[in-house]
Design an enzyme around this catalytic site. Structure first.
Site, PDB file in Angstrom:
ATOM      1  N   GLU A 166     -40.181  76.278 -25.085  1.00 34.51           N
ATOM      2  CA  GLU A 166     -39.732  77.656 -25.302  1.00 34.51           C
ATOM      3  C   GLU A 166     -38.567  77.974 -24.389  1.00 34.51           C
ATOM      4  O   GLU A 166     -38.091  77.120 -23.640  1.00 34.51           O
ATOM      5  CB  GLU A 166     -40.885  78.644 -25.098  1.00 34.51           C
ATOM      6  CG  GLU A 166     -41.526  78.575 -23.742  1.00 34.51           C
ATOM      7  CD  GLU A 166     -42.736  79.499 -23.572  1.00 34.51           C
ATOM      8  OE1 GLU A 166     -43.031  80.309 -24.465  1.00 34.51           O
ATOM      9  OE2 GLU A 166     -43.374  79.403 -22.520  1.00 34.51           O
TER      10      GLU A 166
ATOM     11  N   LYS B  17     -50.515  85.740 -19.562  1.00 36.28           N
ATOM     12  CA  LYS B  17     -49.193  86.336 -19.295  1.00 36.28           C
ATOM     13  C   LYS B  17     -49.255  86.943 -17.894  1.00 36.28           C
ATOM     14  O   LYS B  17     -49.417  88.148 -17.716  1.00 36.28           O
ATOM     15  CB  LYS B  17     -48.864  87.369 -20.374  1.00 36.28           C
ATOM     16  CG  LYS B  17     -47.379  87.600 -20.510  1.00 36.28           C
ATOM     17  CD  LYS B  17     -47.042  88.248 -21.825  1.00 36.28           C
ATOM     18  CE  LYS B  17     -45.685  88.913 -21.808  1.00 36.28           C
ATOM     19  NZ  LYS B  17     -44.573  88.080 -21.372  1.00 36.28           N
TER      20      LYS B  17
ATOM     21  N   ARG C 215     -54.002  90.655 -26.231  1.00 37.16           N
ATOM     22  CA  ARG C 215     -53.520  89.573 -25.359  1.00 37.16           C
ATOM     23  C   ARG C 215     -53.662  89.971 -23.885  1.00 37.16           C
ATOM     24  O   ARG C 215     -54.044  89.148 -23.045  1.00 37.16           O
ATOM     25  CB  ARG C 215     -52.063  89.226 -25.692  1.00 37.16           C
ATOM     26  CG  ARG C 215     -51.573  87.974 -24.978  1.00 37.16           C
ATOM     27  CD  ARG C 215     -50.266  87.460 -25.532  1.00 37.16           C
ATOM     28  NE  ARG C 215     -49.156  88.363 -25.262  1.00 37.16           N
ATOM     29  CZ  ARG C 215     -47.925  88.193 -25.729  1.00 37.16           C
ATOM     30  NH1 ARG C 215     -47.642  87.153 -26.502  1.00 37.16           N
ATOM     31  NH2 ARG C 215     -46.965  89.039 -25.443  1.00 37.16           N
TER      32      ARG C 215
HETATM   33  N1  PXG Z   1     -42.630  82.954 -24.071  1.00 42.06           N
HETATM   34  C1  PXG Z   1     -42.697  83.523 -22.857  1.00 42.06           C
HETATM   35  C2  PXG Z   1     -42.796  82.666 -21.651  1.00 42.06           C
HETATM   36  C3  PXG Z   1     -42.668  84.916 -22.754  1.00 42.06           C
HETATM   37  O1  PXG Z   1     -42.738  85.493 -21.556  1.00 42.06           O
HETATM   38  C4  PXG Z   1     -42.474  85.049 -25.168  1.00 42.06           C
HETATM   39  C5  PXG Z   1     -42.533  83.665 -25.201  1.00 42.06           C
HETATM   40  C6  PXG Z   1     -42.405  85.811 -26.447  1.00 42.06           C
HETATM   41  O2  PXG Z   1     -43.627  86.498 -26.706  1.00 42.06           O
HETATM   42  P1  PXG Z   1     -43.667  87.857 -27.534  1.00 42.06           P
HETATM   43  O3  PXG Z   1     -45.116  88.174 -27.602  1.00 42.06           O
HETATM   44  O4  PXG Z   1     -42.875  88.868 -26.731  1.00 42.06           O
HETATM   45  O5  PXG Z   1     -43.058  87.603 -28.839  1.00 42.06           O
HETATM   46  C7  PXG Z   1     -42.535  85.694 -23.919  1.00 42.06           C
HETATM   47  C8  PXG Z   1     -42.481  87.181 -23.835  1.00 42.06           C
HETATM   48  C9  PXG Z   1     -38.408  90.148 -20.373  1.00 42.06           C
HETATM   49  C10 PXG Z   1     -39.478  90.023 -21.389  1.00 42.06           C
HETATM   50  O6  PXG Z   1     -38.414  91.157 -19.653  1.00 42.06           O
HETATM   51  C11 PXG Z   1     -40.166  88.841 -21.570  1.00 42.06           C
HETATM   52  C12 PXG Z   1     -41.162  88.773 -22.530  1.00 42.06           C
HETATM   53  C13 PXG Z   1     -41.450  89.844 -23.290  1.00 42.06           C
HETATM   54  C14 PXG Z   1     -40.772  91.015 -23.099  1.00 42.06           C
HETATM   55  C15 PXG Z   1     -39.779  91.116 -22.134  1.00 42.06           C
HETATM   56  O7  PXG Z   1     -37.533  89.270 -20.308  1.00 42.06           O
HETATM   57  N2  PXG Z   1     -41.792  87.606 -22.686  1.00 42.06           N
END
Ligand code: PXG
Length: 302
Positions: free
Chosen positions: A188, A155, A56
């Site tokens: 989300e 991302k 990713r």
């Molecule tokens: N939506 C968004 C907008 C994200 O940023 C997810 C869904 C979940 O994706 P994953 O691949 O992690 O299952 C994310 C992921 C934080 C933090 O510091 C944010 C994410 C991942 C890790 C830490 O709040 N975002």
């Protein structure tokens, strides 16, 4: 446990103490949010879904024409080395690649050397009782930008939209919120994907509706299907959330966390539902059984 200031940080090919891990004020990651990141976890000395996170990351890089100066193999080693250098077994890993230092001007071609940072630390997103008792959410006014404005599949270091939603959550006293897209469908949370259980089936918003296609989301869908729980990627309205039997969020940081109320409506019986509990347990069983080993041991699987 080591304090964050004592961590060894990977920066541009070297592991250095946190105090020495500094970036230029001319770094376009800082000046313009021009860059990308990943949040990854390690469980019991193994990095969970490292390949998927790196895939990713490299896709995000490709989309913004940013060339990561390391191969995926080198990056895999760098992540593992950084976790090991910090002696961590359960870790939260933040990988950041920014456009690097340039001049005052948007032009990314003025930035010849991307900045690559890997931080391995710990994260505790919510207190344990929130996982046990479930979360109370609200929907927020701020909308997710449309896919043709800034594709959330990238991302990127532009998380202001998510932060504005988090500010709304903080002001209103909620730990997390649900964000809608331009069409008014639920997409989300600020850093997590959303699922509902209704009529014995699992539903989650589809890709291209304004979500980041979370890796935890994909793992949970696979686990659900293996458990013979019908799983659909379908548009979800707030009405669907209010009238669902169960609701939960997934994310690397949040893992799998039940939601028991949204906008004042109790979801189902107002307690964390049985499918949520089952999926949460199955997720932990899986996450702690696989992954890229950090310390000496045989590869256990992906
Ligand atoms: N939506 C968004 C907008 C994200 O940023 C997810 C869904 C979940 O994706 P994953 O691949 O992690 O299952 C994310 C992921 C934080 C933090 O510091 C944010 C994410 C991942 C890790 C830490 O709040 N975002």
């Amino acid at each position: 446990m080591a304090d964050s200031s004592e961590r060894q940080i990977f920066i541009n090919g070297q592991l250095v103490p946190a105090a020495q891990a500094t970036i230029s004020v001319f770094d376009h990651g800082f000046l313009y949010g021009d860059g990308i990141f990943e949040g990854i976890r390690a469980y019991r000395g193994r990095v969970f879904k490292l390949k998927e996170h790196l895939d990713r990351l490299y896709d995000s890089a490709k989309a913004i024409l940013l060339e990561i100066p390391y191969s995926k193999e080198e990056m895999t080693k760098a992540v593992v080395d950084t976790v090991r250098a910090n002696g961590l077994h359960d870790a939260y890993i933040r990988l950041v690649v920014s456009r690097g230092p340039g001049d005052l001007g948007l032009d990314p071609t003025k930035c010849p050397h991307p900045t690559v940072i890997i931080i391995a630390d710990t994260i505790a997103l919510y207190p344990e009782h929130v996982y046990q008792q479930g979360m109370t959410l609200a929907s927020v006014a701020i909308r997710r930008p449309a896919t043709d404005v800034l594709n959330p599949a990238i991302k990127s270091l532009n998380y202001l939209n998510n932060i504005l939603a988090k500010i709304e959550a903080n002001l209103r006293g909620f730990p997390e919120v649900l964000i809608l897209n331009q069409e008014g469908y639920v997409v989300e949370g600020t850093g997590d994907n959303v699922f509902i259980v209704k009529g014995g089936a699992l539903h989650t918003p589809p890709p291209y509706s304004g979500i980041l296609n979370g890796i935890t989301r994909q793992v949970v869908m696979k686990i659900a299907r293996d458990l013979n729980l019908d799983t659909f990627e379908t548009p979800i309205t707030l009405h669907d959330v209010y009238t669902a039997d169960e609701c939960f969020l997934t994310g690397t940081a949040a893992e799998v966390i039940g939601v028991v109320q949204c906008d004042g409506r109790a979801i189902g019986n107002g307690v964390v539902g049985p499918n949520t509990i089952r999926l949460r347990e199955a997720f932990f069983a899986y996450a702690t059984a696989v992954g890229t080993p950090v310390y000496n041991e045989a590869v256990v699987g992906a």
